[in-house]
Design a protein around this motif. Sequence first.
Motif, PDB file in Angstrom:
ATOM      1  N   ILE A  10      54.772  31.752  16.038  1.00 23.35           N
ATOM      2  CA  ILE A  10      54.022  32.671  15.092  1.00 23.35           C
ATOM      3  C   ILE A  10      54.177  32.349  13.595  1.00 23.35           C
ATOM      4  CG2 ILE A  10      53.576  35.058  14.305  1.00 23.35           C
ATOM      5  CD1 ILE A  10      54.241  36.075  17.193  1.00 23.35           C
ATOM      6  N   ARG A  11      55.395  32.202  13.116  1.00 22.24           N
ATOM      7  CA  ARG A  11      55.694  31.931  11.700  1.00 22.24           C
ATOM      8  C   ARG A  11      54.810  30.408  11.435  1.00 22.24           C
ATOM      9  NH1 ARG A  11      61.002  31.670  11.914  1.00 22.24           N
ATOM     10  NH2 ARG A  11      61.049  34.068  11.621  1.00 22.24           N
ATOM     11  N   THR A  12      54.976  29.375  12.138  1.00 21.79           N
ATOM     12  CA  THR A  12      54.414  28.282  12.105  1.00 21.79           C
ATOM     13  C   THR A  12      52.976  28.325  11.675  1.00 21.79           C
ATOM     14  OG1 THR A  12      56.126  26.913  12.964  1.00 21.79           O
ATOM     15  CG2 THR A  12      53.924  25.689  12.709  1.00 21.79           C
ATOM     16  N   ARG A  13      52.287  28.834  12.672  1.00 18.72           N
ATOM     17  CA  ARG A  13      50.831  29.175  12.705  1.00 18.72           C
ATOM     18  C   ARG A  13      50.521  30.028  11.303  1.00 18.72           C
ATOM     19  NH1 ARG A  13      47.819  27.923  17.546  1.00 18.72           N
ATOM     20  NH2 ARG A  13      49.116  26.923  18.882  1.00 18.72           N
ATOM     21  N   ARG A  14      51.275  30.861  11.071  1.00 16.87           N
ATOM     22  CA  ARG A  14      50.989  31.877   9.919  1.00 16.87           C
ATOM     23  C   ARG A  14      51.161  31.015   8.502  1.00 16.87           C
ATOM     24  NH1 ARG A  14      54.046  33.883   6.369  1.00 16.87           N
ATOM     25  NH2 ARG A  14      56.043  33.842   7.639  1.00 16.87           N
ATOM     26  N   LEU A  15      52.224  30.282   8.273  1.00 15.08           N
ATOM     27  CA  LEU A  15      52.411  29.367   7.418  1.00 15.08           C
ATOM     28  C   LEU A  15      51.253  28.324   7.160  1.00 15.08           C
ATOM     29  CD1 LEU A  15      56.117  29.010   7.418  1.00 15.08           C
ATOM     30  CD2 LEU A  15      54.615  30.456   5.810  1.00 15.08           C
ATOM     31  N   ASP A  16      50.670  27.729   8.246  1.00 16.19           N
ATOM     32  CA  ASP A  16      49.797  26.756   8.328  1.00 16.19           C
ATOM     33  C   ASP A  16      48.596  27.232   8.078  1.00 16.19           C
ATOM     34  OD1 ASP A  16      51.621  24.878   9.175  1.00 16.19           O
ATOM     35  OD2 ASP A  16      50.695  24.768  11.278  1.00 16.19           O
ATOM     36  N   ALA A  34      54.185  44.828  10.059  1.00 17.82           N
ATOM     37  CA  ALA A  34      54.187  44.609  11.469  1.00 17.82           C
ATOM     38  C   ALA A  34      54.911  43.164  11.478  1.00 17.82           C
ATOM     39  CB  ALA A  34      52.986  44.678  12.175  1.00 17.82           C
ATOM     40  N   ILE A  35      54.544  42.083  10.957  1.00 15.82           N
ATOM     41  CA  ILE A  35      54.731  40.632  11.187  1.00 15.82           C
ATOM     42  C   ILE A  35      56.094  40.412  10.781  1.00 15.82           C
ATOM     43  CG2 ILE A  35      54.200  38.187  10.645  1.00 15.82           C
ATOM     44  CD1 ILE A  35      52.056  39.728  12.606  1.00 15.82           C
ATOM     45  N   ASN A  36      56.611  40.907   9.680  1.00 14.34           N
ATOM     46  CA  ASN A  36      57.966  41.016   9.228  1.00 14.34           C
ATOM     47  C   ASN A  36      58.902  41.126  10.355  1.00 14.34           C
ATOM     48  OD1 ASN A  36      60.409  42.568   8.130  1.00 14.34           O
ATOM     49  ND2 ASN A  36      59.754  40.761   6.398  1.00 14.34           N
ATOM     50  N   ARG A  37      58.617  42.595  10.968  1.00 13.91           N
ATOM     51  CA  ARG A  37      59.438  42.948  12.144  1.00 13.91           C
ATOM     52  C   ARG A  37      59.475  41.945  13.306  1.00 13.91           C
ATOM     53  NH1 ARG A  37      57.084  47.799  10.245  1.00 13.91           N
ATOM     54  NH2 ARG A  37      55.462  47.894  11.904  1.00 13.91           N
ATOM     55  N   ILE A  38      58.310  41.722  13.809  1.00 12.80           N
ATOM     56  CA  ILE A  38      58.293  40.531  14.765  1.00 12.80           C
ATOM     57  C   ILE A  38      59.027  39.199  14.478  1.00 12.80           C
ATOM     58  CG2 ILE A  38      56.742  38.885  15.992  1.00 12.80           C
ATOM     59  CD1 ILE A  38      54.543  41.185  15.851  1.00 12.80           C
ATOM     60  N   GLU A  39      58.694  38.670  13.262  1.00 14.43           N
ATOM     61  CA  GLU A  39      59.573  37.467  12.646  1.00 14.43           C
ATOM     62  C   GLU A  39      60.946  37.570  12.537  1.00 14.43           C
ATOM     63  OE1 GLU A  39      57.530  35.252   9.711  1.00 14.43           O
ATOM     64  OE2 GLU A  39      55.641  35.185  10.829  1.00 14.43           O
TER      65      GLU A  39
END
Length: 72
Positions: A10-16, A34-39
Amino acid sequence: MYLVPKVSEIRTRRLDAGLSQHSLSRTAGLGGQAINRIESGETSSVHPLRAREIAKALHCKVEDIFIVKKGA
């Protein structure tokens, strides 16, 4: 059934995609953190409808960024 996030994917795809955690959360129609809590690992499972929206925002399949687990 619940979905376990593949955090690094998720982090890689988000940053890309050039998205911040907050912008991905909002794009997926979720709360701003929400994404902060997931990552960060604070959220260990995600409802399938939320997972679908995250995948849609990242232009990928749910199974690309989540692992399906059966049970509670």
